[in-house]
Design a protein around this motif. Structure first.
Motif, mmCIF file in Angstrom:
data_model
loop_
_atom_site.group_PDB
_atom_site.id
_atom_site.type_symbol
_atom_site.label_atom_id
_atom_site.label_comp_id
_atom_site.label_asym_id
_atom_site.label_seq_id
_atom_site.Cartn_x
_atom_site.Cartn_y
_atom_site.Cartn_z
ATOM 1 N N MET A 103 23.114 -21.416 -5.524
ATOM 2 C CA MET A 103 22.015 -20.603 -6.008
ATOM 3 C C MET A 103 22.155 -19.225 -5.366
ATOM 4 S SD MET A 103 18.001 -21.556 -5.552
ATOM 5 C CE MET A 103 16.802 -20.769 -6.565
ATOM 6 N N SER A 104 22.354 -18.214 -6.178
ATOM 7 C CA SER A 104 22.519 -16.863 -5.638
ATOM 8 C C SER A 104 21.153 -16.254 -5.294
ATOM 9 C CB SER A 104 23.231 -15.972 -6.656
ATOM 10 O OG SER A 104 22.365 -15.662 -7.734
ATOM 11 N N GLU A 105 21.170 -15.135 -4.628
ATOM 12 C CA GLU A 105 19.920 -14.474 -4.243
ATOM 13 C C GLU A 105 19.121 -13.976 -5.444
ATOM 14 O OE1 GLU A 105 20.739 -11.474 -1.313
ATOM 15 O OE2 GLU A 105 21.532 -12.929 0.104
ATOM 16 N N SER A 106 19.791 -13.755 -6.569
ATOM 17 C CA SER A 106 19.089 -13.244 -7.753
ATOM 18 C C SER A 106 18.633 -14.343 -8.709
ATOM 19 C CB SER A 106 19.983 -12.253 -8.501
ATOM 20 O OG SER A 106 21.154 -12.906 -8.955
ATOM 21 N N THR A 107 18.995 -15.590 -8.431
ATOM 22 C CA THR A 107 18.625 -16.707 -9.293
ATOM 23 C C THR A 107 17.127 -16.979 -9.206
ATOM 24 O OG1 THR A 107 20.787 -17.721 -8.991
ATOM 25 C CG2 THR A 107 19.034 -19.167 -9.762
ATOM 26 N N THR A 108 16.484 -17.143 -10.362
ATOM 27 C CA THR A 108 15.059 -17.478 -10.379
ATOM 28 C C THR A 108 14.777 -18.797 -11.080
ATOM 29 O OG1 THR A 108 14.722 -16.188 -12.391
ATOM 30 C CG2 THR A 108 14.313 -15.071 -10.271
ATOM 31 N N GLU A 109 15.822 -19.448 -11.579
ATOM 32 C CA GLU A 109 15.665 -20.756 -12.215
ATOM 33 C C GLU A 109 16.615 -21.741 -11.562
ATOM 34 O OE1 GLU A 109 16.206 -20.498 -16.435
ATOM 35 O OE2 GLU A 109 14.465 -19.214 -16.709
ATOM 36 N N VAL A 110 16.133 -22.962 -11.390
ATOM 37 C CA VAL A 110 16.968 -24.004 -10.805
ATOM 38 C C VAL A 110 16.762 -25.296 -11.607
ATOM 39 C CG1 VAL A 110 15.252 -24.688 -9.060
ATOM 40 C CG2 VAL A 110 17.659 -25.123 -8.658
ATOM 41 N N VAL A 115 7.660 -24.846 -3.034
ATOM 42 C CA VAL A 115 8.780 -25.680 -2.606
ATOM 43 C C VAL A 115 9.592 -24.902 -1.570
ATOM 44 C CG1 VAL A 115 8.935 -26.933 -4.799
ATOM 45 C CG2 VAL A 115 10.286 -24.852 -4.478
ATOM 46 N N THR A 116 10.371 -25.635 -0.805
ATOM 47 C CA THR A 116 11.298 -24.991 0.120
ATOM 48 C C THR A 116 12.705 -25.495 -0.155
ATOM 49 O OG1 THR A 116 10.978 -26.673 1.828
ATOM 50 C CG2 THR A 116 9.611 -24.716 1.987
ATOM 51 N N ILE A 117 13.641 -24.575 -0.031
ATOM 52 C CA ILE A 117 15.060 -24.901 -0.034
ATOM 53 C C ILE A 117 15.606 -24.243 1.221
ATOM 54 C CG2 ILE A 117 17.276 -24.724 -1.217
ATOM 55 C CD1 ILE A 117 15.749 -24.384 -3.844
ATOM 56 N N ASP A 118 16.199 -25.030 2.089
ATOM 57 C CA ASP A 118 16.608 -24.548 3.411
ATOM 58 C C ASP A 118 15.375 -23.935 4.078
ATOM 59 O OD1 ASP A 118 19.293 -25.398 3.092
ATOM 60 O OD2 ASP A 118 19.774 -23.554 2.014
ATOM 61 N N ASN A 119 15.418 -22.674 4.461
ATOM 62 C CA ASN A 119 14.285 -22.028 5.125
ATOM 63 C C ASN A 119 13.536 -21.062 4.221
ATOM 64 O OD1 ASN A 119 14.635 -23.282 7.641
ATOM 65 N ND2 ASN A 119 16.287 -21.877 8.136
ATOM 66 N N GLU A 120 13.799 -21.120 2.927
ATOM 67 C CA GLU A 120 13.133 -20.214 1.988
ATOM 68 C C GLU A 120 12.027 -20.949 1.235
ATOM 69 O OE1 GLU A 120 13.948 -17.474 -1.960
ATOM 70 O OE2 GLU A 120 15.671 -18.358 -0.937
ATOM 71 N N THR A 154 9.334 -15.380 3.721
ATOM 72 C CA THR A 154 10.646 -15.978 3.957
ATOM 73 C C THR A 154 11.719 -15.136 3.288
ATOM 74 O OG1 THR A 154 10.455 -17.461 2.042
ATOM 75 C CG2 THR A 154 9.723 -18.317 4.184
ATOM 76 N N ARG A 155 12.902 -15.204 3.823
ATOM 77 C CA ARG A 155 14.019 -14.384 3.344
ATOM 78 C C ARG A 155 14.689 -15.027 2.135
ATOM 79 N NH1 ARG A 155 19.595 -14.129 4.959
ATOM 80 N NH2 ARG A 155 20.422 -12.076 4.453
ATOM 81 N N ILE A 156 14.879 -14.240 1.069
ATOM 82 C CA ILE A 156 15.622 -14.714 -0.093
ATOM 83 C C ILE A 156 17.089 -14.783 0.302
ATOM 84 C CG2 ILE A 156 16.335 -14.190 -2.450
ATOM 85 C CD1 ILE A 156 13.648 -12.730 -2.784
ATOM 86 N N THR A 157 17.678 -15.941 0.105
ATOM 87 C CA THR A 157 19.058 -16.152 0.520
ATOM 88 C C THR A 157 19.761 -17.070 -0.465
ATOM 89 O OG1 THR A 157 20.433 -16.759 2.414
ATOM 90 C CG2 THR A 157 18.485 -18.103 2.027
ATOM 91 N N THR A 158 21.061 -17.212 -0.315
ATOM 92 C CA THR A 158 21.814 -18.123 -1.176
ATOM 93 C C THR A 158 21.634 -19.559 -0.688
ATOM 94 O OG1 THR A 158 23.815 -17.858 0.146
ATOM 95 C CG2 THR A 158 23.546 -16.376 -1.725
ATOM 96 N N HIS A 159 21.789 -20.492 -1.619
ATOM 97 C CA HIS A 159 21.672 -21.913 -1.299
ATOM 98 C C HIS A 159 22.807 -22.668 -1.976
ATOM 99 C CE1 HIS A 159 17.675 -21.093 0.282
ATOM 100 N NE2 HIS A 159 17.448 -20.415 -0.823
ATOM 101 N N VAL A 160 23.343 -23.645 -1.287
ATOM 102 C CA VAL A 160 24.431 -24.463 -1.808
ATOM 103 C C VAL A 160 23.875 -25.436 -2.850
ATOM 104 C CG1 VAL A 160 26.178 -26.179 -1.184
ATOM 105 C CG2 VAL A 160 25.690 -24.281 0.366
ATOM 106 N N THR A 188 21.493 -28.787 -2.455
ATOM 107 C CA THR A 188 20.604 -28.748 -1.301
ATOM 108 C C THR A 188 19.237 -29.302 -1.716
ATOM 109 O OG1 THR A 188 21.723 -26.806 -0.421
ATOM 110 C CG2 THR A 188 19.520 -27.261 0.441
ATOM 111 N N PRO A 189 18.654 -30.188 -0.925
ATOM 112 C CA PRO A 189 17.358 -30.779 -1.296
ATOM 113 C C PRO A 189 16.258 -29.724 -1.466
ATOM 114 C CG PRO A 189 18.333 -31.976 0.543
ATOM 115 C CD PRO A 189 19.165 -30.742 0.330
ATOM 116 N N ILE A 190 15.415 -29.963 -2.459
ATOM 117 C CA ILE A 190 14.230 -29.146 -2.691
ATOM 118 C C ILE A 190 13.044 -29.952 -2.202
ATOM 119 C CG2 ILE A 190 12.774 -28.061 -4.435
ATOM 120 C CD1 ILE A 190 15.301 -27.771 -6.172
#
Length: 90
Positions: free
Chosen positions: A1-8, A22-27, A55-61, A64-66
């Motif tokens: 998930m890139s920093e610009s992604t808004t859909e998952v 929801v949280t993914i990692d620390n975001e 929280t900081r917008i960041t990339t996610h693998v 990664t659990p939501i």
């Protein structure tokens, strides 16, 4: 998930409602919409407002659990709790 992604895409979104968090990692992210793909098994889409609560917008693998933030989670936060941040030190 890139920093610009808004859909998952998620396997199941029945327990995640619009305007929940929801949280993914620390975001932390707010669910602003969801698209239930009834024609496709195990593929629903969450539309997210990223970087909530400072929280900081960041990339996610991928994979990664939501984690859903529930009302019970919110009830554990004491009113006025600044989580140790007094605004004077960084």
């Amino acid at each position: 998930m890139s920093e610009s992604t808004t859909e998952v895409t998620v396997a199941q979104s029945a327990n995640i409602s619009i305007n929940s968090y929801v949280t993914i990692d620390n975001e932390t992210m707010k669910v602003v919409d969801k698209i239930d793909k009834t024609d496709v098994i195990n593929q629903d889409t969450l539309v997210l407002a990223r970087g909530q609560y400072g929280t900081r917008i960041t990339t996610h693998v991928s994979g990664t659990p939501i984690e859903l933030i529930t009302e019970a989670d919110n009830a554990l936060i004491q009113p006025g709790d600044d989580f140790g941040f007094d605004g004077n030190s960084f």
